[in-house]
Motif scaffolding. Structure first.
Motif, PDB file in Angstrom:
ATOM      1  N   THR A  23       2.589   5.443  -7.078  1.00 53.78           N
ATOM      2  CA  THR A  23       2.768   3.993  -6.905  1.00 53.78           C
ATOM      3  C   THR A  23       3.371   3.753  -5.510  1.00 53.78           C
ATOM      4  OG1 THR A  23       3.453   3.842  -9.122  1.00 53.78           O
ATOM      5  CG2 THR A  23       3.517   1.895  -7.950  1.00 53.78           C
ATOM      6  N   GLU A  24       4.179   4.672  -5.165  1.00 54.38           N
ATOM      7  CA  GLU A  24       4.922   4.375  -3.726  1.00 54.38           C
ATOM      8  C   GLU A  24       3.881   4.969  -3.030  1.00 54.38           C
ATOM      9  OE1 GLU A  24       6.350   5.789  -6.417  1.00 54.38           O
ATOM     10  OE2 GLU A  24       8.364   4.648  -6.640  1.00 54.38           O
ATOM     11  N   LEU A  25       3.174   5.735  -3.064  1.00 51.23           N
ATOM     12  CA  LEU A  25       2.235   6.428  -2.034  1.00 51.23           C
ATOM     13  C   LEU A  25       1.155   5.378  -1.835  1.00 51.23           C
ATOM     14  CD1 LEU A  25       0.905   8.781  -0.371  1.00 51.23           C
ATOM     15  CD2 LEU A  25      -0.631   8.982  -2.407  1.00 51.23           C
ATOM     16  N   ILE A  26       0.685   4.676  -3.083  1.00 54.55           N
ATOM     17  CA  ILE A  26      -0.307   3.614  -2.780  1.00 54.55           C
ATOM     18  C   ILE A  26       0.208   2.494  -2.140  1.00 54.55           C
ATOM     19  CG2 ILE A  26      -1.961   2.169  -4.058  1.00 54.55           C
ATOM     20  CD1 ILE A  26      -2.671   5.311  -3.735  1.00 54.55           C
ATOM     21  N   GLN A  27       1.544   2.094  -2.466  1.00 58.74           N
ATOM     22  CA  GLN A  27       2.129   0.936  -1.727  1.00 58.74           C
ATOM     23  C   GLN A  27       2.291   1.230  -0.285  1.00 58.74           C
ATOM     24  OE1 GLN A  27       5.889   0.691  -3.734  1.00 58.74           O
ATOM     25  NE2 GLN A  27       5.089  -0.780  -5.190  1.00 58.74           N
ATOM     26  N   LEU A  28       2.536   2.518   0.057  1.00 53.92           N
ATOM     27  CA  LEU A  28       2.732   2.836   1.461  1.00 53.92           C
ATOM     28  C   LEU A  28       1.186   2.518   1.937  1.00 53.92           C
ATOM     29  CD1 LEU A  28       4.201   4.001   3.967  1.00 53.92           C
ATOM     30  CD2 LEU A  28       3.449   6.322   2.978  1.00 53.92           C
ATOM     31  N   CYS A  29       0.173   3.221   1.438  1.00 52.26           N
ATOM     32  CA  CYS A  29      -1.197   3.045   2.002  1.00 52.26           C
ATOM     33  C   CYS A  29      -1.540   1.598   2.095  1.00 52.26           C
ATOM     34  CB  CYS A  29      -2.166   3.517   1.011  1.00 52.26           C
ATOM     35  SG  CYS A  29      -2.352   5.266   0.924  1.00 52.26           S
ATOM     36  N   ALA A  30      -1.099   0.688   1.089  1.00 54.68           N
ATOM     37  CA  ALA A  30      -1.348  -0.557   1.153  1.00 54.68           C
ATOM     38  C   ALA A  30      -0.881  -1.540   2.396  1.00 54.68           C
ATOM     39  CB  ALA A  30      -1.095  -1.339  -0.128  1.00 54.68           C
ATOM     40  N   LEU A  31       0.096  -0.867   3.068  1.00 55.75           N
ATOM     41  CA  LEU A  31       0.601  -1.562   4.305  1.00 55.75           C
ATOM     42  C   LEU A  31      -0.375  -1.624   5.325  1.00 55.75           C
ATOM     43  CD1 LEU A  31       3.997   0.425   4.754  1.00 55.75           C
ATOM     44  CD2 LEU A  31       3.696  -2.054   3.916  1.00 55.75           C
ATOM     45  N   TYR A  32      -1.493  -0.723   5.337  1.00 57.29           N
ATOM     46  CA  TYR A  32      -2.435  -0.507   6.360  1.00 57.29           C
ATOM     47  C   TYR A  32      -3.869  -1.399   5.839  1.00 57.29           C
ATOM     48  CZ  TYR A  32       1.170   2.719   7.831  1.00 57.29           C
ATOM     49  OH  TYR A  32       2.108   3.282   8.071  1.00 57.29           O
ATOM     50  N   GLY A  33      -4.033  -1.794   4.751  1.00 57.66           N
ATOM     51  CA  GLY A  33      -5.053  -2.507   4.426  1.00 57.66           C
ATOM     52  C   GLY A  33      -5.255  -2.219   2.768  1.00 57.66           C
ATOM     53  N   THR A  34      -6.205  -3.380   2.612  1.00 55.51           N
ATOM     54  CA  THR A  34      -6.539  -3.246   1.012  1.00 55.51           C
ATOM     55  C   THR A  34      -7.164  -1.831   0.449  1.00 55.51           C
ATOM     56  OG1 THR A  34      -7.315  -5.691   1.490  1.00 55.51           O
ATOM     57  CG2 THR A  34      -7.844  -4.675  -0.770  1.00 55.51           C
ATOM     58  N   VAL A  35      -6.463  -1.447  -0.402  1.00 61.09           N
ATOM     59  CA  VAL A  35      -6.850  -0.064  -1.380  1.00 61.09           C
ATOM     60  C   VAL A  35      -7.816  -0.524  -2.363  1.00 61.09           C
ATOM     61  CG1 VAL A  35      -6.293   1.901  -2.651  1.00 61.09           C
ATOM     62  CG2 VAL A  35      -4.905   1.242  -0.438  1.00 61.09           C
ATOM     63  N   GLU A  36      -8.958   0.085  -2.133  1.00 58.44           N
ATOM     64  CA  GLU A  36      -9.970  -0.353  -3.184  1.00 58.44           C
ATOM     65  C   GLU A  36      -9.881   0.342  -4.499  1.00 58.44           C
ATOM     66  OE1 GLU A  36     -13.851  -2.249  -1.259  1.00 58.44           O
ATOM     67  OE2 GLU A  36     -14.484  -0.460  -2.376  1.00 58.44           O
ATOM     68  N   GLU A  37      -9.595   1.637  -4.362  1.00 59.54           N
ATOM     69  CA  GLU A  37      -9.646   2.683  -5.484  1.00 59.54           C
ATOM     70  C   GLU A  37      -8.351   3.824  -4.880  1.00 59.54           C
ATOM     71  OE1 GLU A  37     -14.233   2.530  -6.271  1.00 59.54           O
ATOM     72  OE2 GLU A  37     -13.319   3.831  -7.690  1.00 59.54           O
ATOM     73  N   TYR A  38      -8.182   4.334  -6.035  1.00 63.33           N
ATOM     74  CA  TYR A  38      -7.422   5.506  -5.728  1.00 63.33           C
ATOM     75  C   TYR A  38      -7.466   6.436  -6.973  1.00 63.33           C
ATOM     76  CZ  TYR A  38      -3.562   2.918  -7.951  1.00 63.33           C
ATOM     77  OH  TYR A  38      -2.736   2.426  -8.804  1.00 63.33           O
ATOM     78  N   ARG A  39      -6.965   7.786  -6.861  1.00 59.59           N
ATOM     79  CA  ARG A  39      -6.730   8.503  -8.088  1.00 59.59           C
ATOM     80  C   ARG A  39      -6.245   9.718  -7.425  1.00 59.59           C
ATOM     81  NH1 ARG A  39     -11.094  12.695  -9.571  1.00 59.59           N
ATOM     82  NH2 ARG A  39     -12.733  12.592  -8.174  1.00 59.59           N
ATOM     83  N   PRO A  40      -5.722  10.434  -8.321  1.00 60.53           N
ATOM     84  CA  PRO A  40      -5.196  12.128  -8.071  1.00 60.53           C
ATOM     85  C   PRO A  40      -6.377  12.963  -8.213  1.00 60.53           C
ATOM     86  CG  PRO A  40      -4.444  11.470 -10.196  1.00 60.53           C
ATOM     87  CD  PRO A  40      -5.108  10.211  -9.746  1.00 60.53           C
TER      88      PRO A  40
END
Lengths: 192, 362
Positions: free
Chosen positions: B72-89
């Motif tokens: 969650t923290e990683l994706i929150q960090l990513c979201a700082l730079y733009g909309t994240v459409e999908e993610y998965r390990p």
């Protein structure tokens, strides 16, 4: 995008690029040449540099690299052309220098990155006047083979080429030809 | 099909974009290049590699995420730079012990670019992230759109340049400059080859380092030097300091650097004109010039003969000369004095060179 005052930035930009070109021409060190070539090719990514690179005849410099023996030279030169050819004016310069056949030869390169750059460049070089040259049967057959490749990047790019740069009829004809005689375009050269 | 066996070939061939991952060469962090000369060094150490649109993607792979449940923290960090459409390990991707690998799909490529730039090699919950583009996850449509976007971006940039050109052309209609420039413009191509050949050699003709400081002139030297530095700082680091030096240079080289400057067409003209007289030489040459200036000031100090060589900065009062009240004796004295100075300065050159070299590389 940063908004710098371009009027003060431009001369420095030109001079810097010029010094790179000069170093490339004057150094005997292969390593330095590779580095400078990579620098120039990366600068070609930024549209701000297009005009200067064109003026410094860097498109021709990149084209020259395609017939070098050093595989890095070819890869970096091809990458530079891939970046430059996005710009319509650079594209015209590349076309005038006989770029299509030089780039087509790179489809047979062993390195995937070089081949990918070559495909993208060919797509960029397609204009109403050059389209017939770029969709010639040899290239289309090559793209058909690439579109079956295992590497997803190669497969995708070749598929885009087949869908965007030629007619379905042309693809059908190339497919028929492939049953019979095949061309060697796009088959990697044997390792020496 | 056989034609691609030599290339990075994944083993599985499932059609969907979420198939189990392959390790490609472009995922690896390449060795940074440490042999670049200073003027080609960037802000960050980088490998010798060419970036093209083919290497970019809105799909990123993040390696080195500590396996402590921080997705969650990683994706929150990513979201700082733009909309994240999908993610998965990417569980199947070979990861270092106690770390995880994630696939993140941004909505737009510029977001992925920003995320990569800002997150790569940054520490994250005790691990160091390695972020790379993974264009092999793109669909055909992704690839097509990526290329189209890039092309239209470049075309837009070209149009803007053309527009600006028109604008500047209008401004440039003032009589004086429009007479001057065409001549320069023509010279350029003819000069191009000779210039390219002579360019670097004239840099290398400069002595490698300034003469070592001489006791008496020390303070003068420093003043002169810092004077230049100050000016440069006010104008920005790349500006050369003093215009009369430039003129001196023009004369001494016999060539016309301003002429070779460019054949930029009308647009470049505007950029270059107002300042081209003040600074033509590239940055390396600026550094060399500065050395040379210092050198020159030293030389003119060594020449006790007191010729009126043009140089910059305030002069210190000259060392009082001993007058032997006889022309012949005075000439001899001057000769001895200058020979002593030369002899005295010569052995110092080498140690300074040795010191300075390693410093330039760091």
């Amino acid at each position: 995008m940063m908004r710098k005052d371009e009027s003060t930035e431009a001369p420095e930009r030109f001079e810097y690029l010029q010094s790179l070109v000069t170093e490339f021409q004057n150094t005997d060190s292969e390593e330095a040449k590779e580095q400078v070539l990579a620098n120039l090719a990366n600068f070609a990514y930024d549209p701000k540099n297009m005009e200067y690179l064109r003026e410094l005849q860097v498109p021709d410099l990149f084209l020259d690299m395609l017939t070098e023996e050093n595989e890095n030279f070819i890869e970096f030169g091809m990458g530079g052309l891939c970046n430059l050819s996005m710009d319509p004016e650079c594209r015209d310069v590349i076309l005038q220098s006989g770029g299509i056949s030089l780039v087509t030869n790179c489809l047979s390169n062993r390195r995937e990155e070089t081949v990918l750059s070559a495909i993208t460049t060919l797509m960029n070089l397609a204009t109403p006047t050059t389209r017939s040259q770029i969709s010639e049967p040899g290239i289309l057959q090559c793209m058909l083979r690439f579109s079956l490749a295992e590497s997803p990047r190669l497969r995708n790019l070749a598929t885009v080429f087949l869908q965007d740069c030629c007619s379905e009829e042309q693809v059908r004809q190339a497919q028929q030809h492939m049953q019979g005689c095949q061309t060697a375009v796009g088959i990697p050269l044997p390792k020496e | 099909m056989h034609c691609t066996t030599n290339m990075a070939a994944p083993l599985n061939n499932k059609p969907d974009c979420w198939r189990s991952p392959e390790v490609y060469k472009h995922h690896e962090q390449q060795k940074v290049c440490i042999s670049r000369p200073k003027y080609r060094e960037g802000r960050k150490a980088k490998a010798v590699k060419v970036y093209t649109v083919n290497l970019e993607s809105r799909y990123l792979m993040v390696q080195g995420v500590p396996a402590i449940g921080v997705m969650t923290e990683l994706i929150q960090l990513c979201a700082l730079y733009g909309t994240v459409e999908e993610y998965r390990p990417l569980d199947e991707y070979p990861a270092e012990e106690f770390t995880e690998v994630y696939l993140v799909k941004f909505q737009r490529l510029p977001s992925a670019r920003a995320a990569k730039r800002n997150m790569d090699e940054k520490s994250f919950y005790g691990g160091v992230l390695h972020v790379c583009y993974v264009p092999e996850y793109e669909t055909v449509e992704d690839t097509r759109l990526k290329l189209q976007d890039r092309r239209s971006f470049i075309a837009r940039a070209a149009r803007n340049r053309a527009k600006e050109k028109e604008k500047t052309d209008a401004v440039q209609e003032s009589p004086a400059s429009s007479v001057k420039i065409p001549a320069r413009h023509e010279e350029t191509f003819e000069n191009k080859n000779t210039r390219d050949a002579s360019g670097p050699s004239h840099y290398s003709e400069f002595p490698p380092l300034p003469l070592p400081p001489q006791k008496l002139k020390n303070s003068y030297r420093q003043k002169n030097h810092s004077g230049i530095v100050q000016k440069e700082d006010k104008m920005g680091t790349l500006h050369n300091a003093i215009s009369n030096i430039e003129q001196q240079e023009l004369e001494s080289f016999g060539s016309k650097p301003t002429a070779s400057k460019s054949d930029q067409g009308p647009e470049g003209r505007l950029y270059l004109n107002p300042i081209s007289e003040a600074r033509f030489t590239p940055r390396v040459a600026h550094l060399e010039n500065r050395k040379r200036k210092i050198e020159e000031s030293n030389e003119s100090a060594v020449n006790v003969s007191g010729e009126n060589e043009p140089f910059i900065g305030p002069k210190l009062p000259e060392q009082p000369k001993l007058d032997m009240e006889d022309d012949s004796l005075n000439t001899t004295l001057n000769l001895i004095r200058s020979t002593m100075k030369q002899v005295g300065s010569a052995p110092d050159i080498r140690p300074i060179q040795k010191k300075a070299k390693p410093r330039r590389r760091i």
